[in-house]
Design a protein around this motif. Structure first.
Motif, PDB file in Angstrom:
ATOM      1  N   ALA A 192      30.032  28.688  43.995  1.00 49.47           N
ATOM      2  CA  ALA A 192      29.892  30.108  44.322  1.00 49.47           C
ATOM      3  C   ALA A 192      31.240  30.807  44.312  1.00 49.47           C
ATOM      4  N   ILE A 193      32.263  30.184  44.896  1.00 46.64           N
ATOM      5  CA  ILE A 193      33.600  30.783  44.898  1.00 46.64           C
ATOM      6  C   ILE A 193      34.125  30.920  43.477  1.00 46.64           C
ATOM      7  N   ALA A 194      33.976  29.877  42.680  1.00 43.74           N
ATOM      8  CA  ALA A 194      34.462  29.905  41.294  1.00 43.74           C
ATOM      9  C   ALA A 194      33.731  30.977  40.490  1.00 43.74           C
ATOM     10  N   GLY A 195      32.422  31.078  40.665  1.00 45.24           N
ATOM     11  CA  GLY A 195      31.651  32.078  39.933  1.00 45.24           C
ATOM     12  C   GLY A 195      32.018  33.495  40.343  1.00 45.24           C
ATOM     13  N   SER A 196      32.207  33.702  41.637  1.00 48.21           N
ATOM     14  CA  SER A 196      32.586  35.024  42.133  1.00 48.21           C
ATOM     15  C   SER A 196      33.939  35.444  41.582  1.00 48.21           C
ATOM     16  N   LEU A 197      34.891  34.521  41.566  1.00 45.96           N
ATOM     17  CA  LEU A 197      36.221  34.810  41.040  1.00 45.96           C
ATOM     18  C   LEU A 197      36.159  35.157  39.559  1.00 45.96           C
ATOM     19  N   THR A 198      35.446  34.365  38.786  1.00 43.54           N
ATOM     20  CA  THR A 198      35.343  34.596  37.341  1.00 43.54           C
ATOM     21  C   THR A 198      34.710  35.946  37.040  1.00 43.54           C
ATOM     22  N   GLU A 199      33.629  36.253  37.756  1.00 43.03           N
ATOM     23  CA  GLU A 199      32.928  37.523  37.537  1.00 43.03           C
ATOM     24  C   GLU A 199      33.802  38.718  37.901  1.00 43.03           C
ATOM     25  N   ARG A 200      34.512  38.628  39.015  1.00 47.20           N
ATOM     26  CA  ARG A 200      35.346  39.744  39.465  1.00 47.20           C
ATOM     27  C   ARG A 200      36.512  39.978  38.515  1.00 47.20           C
ATOM     28  N   LEU A 201      37.121  38.902  38.027  1.00 46.54           N
ATOM     29  CA  LEU A 201      38.243  39.054  37.106  1.00 46.54           C
ATOM     30  C   LEU A 201      37.782  39.628  35.769  1.00 46.54           C
ATOM     31  N   PHE A 202      36.586  39.271  35.356  1.00 51.83           N
ATOM     32  CA  PHE A 202      36.039  39.837  34.111  1.00 51.83           C
ATOM     33  C   PHE A 202      35.884  41.346  34.255  1.00 51.83           C
ATOM     34  N   SER A 203      35.358  41.783  35.409  1.00 48.89           N
ATOM     35  CA  SER A 203      35.179  43.222  35.624  1.00 48.89           C
ATOM     36  C   SER A 203      36.509  43.935  35.824  1.00 48.89           C
ATOM     37  N   ALA A 204      37.517  43.221  36.358  1.00 51.11           N
ATOM     38  CA  ALA A 204      38.834  43.827  36.552  1.00 51.11           C
ATOM     39  C   ALA A 204      39.562  44.029  35.234  1.00 51.11           C
ATOM     40  N   GLY A 205      39.241  43.217  34.251  1.00 52.13           N
ATOM     41  CA  GLY A 205      39.800  43.398  32.914  1.00 52.13           C
ATOM     42  C   GLY A 205      41.203  42.861  32.720  1.00 52.13           C
ATOM     43  N   PHE A 206      41.621  41.897  33.545  1.00 46.67           N
ATOM     44  CA  PHE A 206      42.927  41.299  33.317  1.00 46.67           C
ATOM     45  C   PHE A 206      42.934  39.838  33.739  1.00 46.67           C
ATOM     46  N   GLU A 207      43.826  39.079  33.143  1.00 47.35           N
ATOM     47  CA  GLU A 207      44.020  37.672  33.471  1.00 47.35           C
ATOM     48  C   GLU A 207      45.200  37.567  34.429  1.00 47.35           C
ATOM     49  N   PRO A 208      44.990  37.082  35.641  1.00 51.48           N
ATOM     50  CA  PRO A 208      46.100  37.041  36.598  1.00 51.48           C
ATOM     51  C   PRO A 208      47.147  35.995  36.239  1.00 51.48           C
ATOM     52  N   ASP A 209      48.399  36.321  36.511  1.00 55.75           N
ATOM     53  CA  ASP A 209      49.457  35.326  36.349  1.00 55.75           C
ATOM     54  C   ASP A 209      49.292  34.214  37.375  1.00 55.75           C
ATOM     55  N   VAL A 210      48.866  34.599  38.579  1.00 56.45           N
ATOM     56  CA  VAL A 210      48.662  33.652  39.666  1.00 56.45           C
ATOM     57  C   VAL A 210      47.445  34.082  40.475  1.00 56.45           C
ATOM     58  N   ILE A 211      46.671  33.097  40.907  1.00 56.51           N
ATOM     59  CA  ILE A 211      45.579  33.334  41.853  1.00 56.51           C
ATOM     60  C   ILE A 211      46.029  32.800  43.209  1.00 56.51           C
ATOM     61  N   VAL A 212      45.984  33.648  44.209  1.00 60.98           N
ATOM     62  CA  VAL A 212      46.394  33.269  45.559  1.00 60.98           C
ATOM     63  C   VAL A 212      45.134  33.016  46.387  1.00 60.98           C
ATOM     64  N   ALA A 213      44.996  31.797  46.895  1.00 56.49           N
ATOM     65  CA  ALA A 213      43.914  31.475  47.815  1.00 56.49           C
ATOM     66  C   ALA A 213      44.464  31.605  49.229  1.00 56.49           C
ATOM     67  N   GLY A 315      54.730  44.868  41.051  1.00 54.01           N
ATOM     68  CA  GLY A 315      53.476  44.383  40.492  1.00 54.01           C
ATOM     69  C   GLY A 315      52.685  45.491  39.823  1.00 54.01           C
ATOM     70  N   GLU A 316      51.853  45.120  38.872  1.00 49.28           N
ATOM     71  CA  GLU A 316      51.116  46.127  38.102  1.00 49.28           C
ATOM     72  C   GLU A 316      49.606  46.073  38.298  1.00 49.28           C
ATOM     73  N   ALA A 317      49.054  44.897  38.588  1.00 50.19           N
ATOM     74  CA  ALA A 317      47.602  44.766  38.748  1.00 50.19           C
ATOM     75  C   ALA A 317      47.316  43.790  39.876  1.00 50.19           C
ATOM     76  N   PHE A 318      46.428  44.191  40.774  1.00 50.95           N
ATOM     77  CA  PHE A 318      46.109  43.392  41.966  1.00 50.95           C
ATOM     78  C   PHE A 318      44.602  43.420  42.155  1.00 50.95           C
ATOM     79  N   ALA A 319      43.985  42.273  42.235  1.00 50.47           N
ATOM     80  CA  ALA A 319      42.536  42.198  42.444  1.00 50.47           C
ATOM     81  C   ALA A 319      42.251  41.435  43.731  1.00 50.47           C
ATOM     82  N   ARG A 320      41.583  42.095  44.659  1.00 49.65           N
ATOM     83  CA  ARG A 320      41.088  41.386  45.837  1.00 49.65           C
ATOM     84  C   ARG A 320      39.662  40.956  45.539  1.00 49.65           C
ATOM     85  N   ILE A 321      39.416  39.658  45.608  1.00 50.64           N
ATOM     86  CA  ILE A 321      38.093  39.134  45.310  1.00 50.64           C
ATOM     87  C   ILE A 321      37.248  39.169  46.584  1.00 50.64           C
ATOM     88  N   ASP A 322      36.119  39.837  46.524  1.00 45.92           N
ATOM     89  CA  ASP A 322      35.250  39.923  47.691  1.00 45.92           C
ATOM     90  C   ASP A 322      34.865  38.528  48.190  1.00 45.92           C
TER      91      ASP A 322
END
Length: 346
Positions: A192-213, A315-322
């Protein structure tokens, strides 16, 4: 006493309660409401492991004079104004309602009218006590308690159990009790966590340099005393990396929300995010796998405060994953835990 030969003929099942619980929330954003909540929370011996009399003096003379007003302003930025409540309260209610509906729809194999779902907070309202009393009043002879903490900590899971045990200790006719264990390494949760992250990043439209858990922090002394939380957080992150096919440097673990002057689990989320931007990271995503529902620490602290740190440092793009919340993936995690733990009862 029922003869053994008659056991298989019995058709009446005992009423079973499922009690969901999260940390808690103030009733409002004004000073006295937040003060009441913080006083209850910060008076918990499991949360603050310090000499009692000294801590109570510091709490009442210093912390509770200024912190409620400051935190009230933070709550005001995320408050659900339609319901006049915090998002955590809104989401937890919805999780309970959706779980009840899933049970009615056959989650446990067939329609179960004898399974009742309720919810209560460790601190604030509605309380674990009031929820337990409702379940007992409805005839629940057995209760499954589900603390909404994927990773175990004495300051979260254990104190939630303490509160429930206190409530049961006041009852003459106690229901039987089960407590769901932490689910930090379960496949349904990791998926569920992996799927949520993948879906949110797809909608955000960018590939993060780093994912912070980012997990909620705790004093380093608690880990030294034997609390398994730190190890379980890293186990969750290891499984996420494997599921997502990421190297360790692409998904890193940090700890947020430190309080006071003592040393807490490191690395700290805010310092790490500032350092990432300073070192040239332009795009990052932050997930909070230790939280089952969005709250002040995820929406405001991560999505506002730490996002600002990142942008201020270039920084230029920041995504908070719900958090998983009451999403379909989130409910599958809750349902899987409940279905397993009710085995043999229904």
């Amino acid at each position: 006493m029922t003869p053994l030969s008659d056991i298989g003929r019995q058709t009446t099942s005992p009423t079973v309660g499922v009690l969901l619980s999260n940390l808690g929330t103030p009733d409002g954003t004004y000073y006295w409401s937040v003060r009441r909540y913080l006083a209850e929370f910060l008076s918990d011996r499991r949360v603050i492991e310090a000499p009692r009399l000294l801590w109570l003096f510091i709490l009442n003379a210093l912390i509770l004079t200024t912190r409620p007003q400051r935190k009230g302003k933070d709550y005001a930025t995320i408050w659900n104004r339609d319901r006049n409540e915090s998002p955590l309260k809104t989401i937890t209610r919805s999780q309970a309602e959706k779980l009840q509906q899933s049970i009615r729809d056959g989650l446990l194999g067939e329609t179960k009218s004898n399974v009742i779902v309720d919810w209560g907070m460790r601190y604030g309202n509605p309380s674990v006590k009031s929820a337990t009393e409702r379940l007992v009043a409805k005839g629940c002879e057995r209760i499954l308690f589900v603390p909404f903490y994927p990773q175990y900590s004495a300051a979260t899971s254990a104190t939630a159990c303490d509160k429930l045990f206190d409530v049961l200790a006041s009852l003459r006719n106690q229901p039987a009790l089960r407590v769901a264990p932490p689910y930090y390494d379960e496949d349904t949760y990791i998926d569920a966590i992996a799927g949520s992250l993948t879906e949110r990043l797809f909608s955000a439209g960018f590939e993060p340099d780093v994912i912070v858990a980012s997990f909620h922090g705790m004093p380093l002394s608690a880990r030294a005393a034997g609390d398994p939380y730190y190890v379980q957080c890293h186990r969750t992150a290891d499984l996420l990396r494997t599921r997502l096919g990421l190297p360790q440097e692409r998904l890193i673990v940090t700890f947020q929300s430190r309080f006071g002057r003592a040393e807490w689990l490191k690395p700290y989320t805010d310092e790490t995010i500032k350092a990432l931007a300073a070192k040239g990271a332009k795009r990052i995503a932050v997930i909070t796998p230790g939280f089952s529902a969005d709250c002040l620490e995820t929406i405001e602290e991560i999505g506002q405060e730490n996002a600002k740190y990142f942008f201020d440092k270039g920084g230029e793009a920041f995504a908070r994953i719900d958090c998983l919340n009451d999403s379909s993936d989130g409910m599958r995690v809750i349902e899987a835990v409940v279905r397993r733990e009710l085995s043999g009862w229904v």
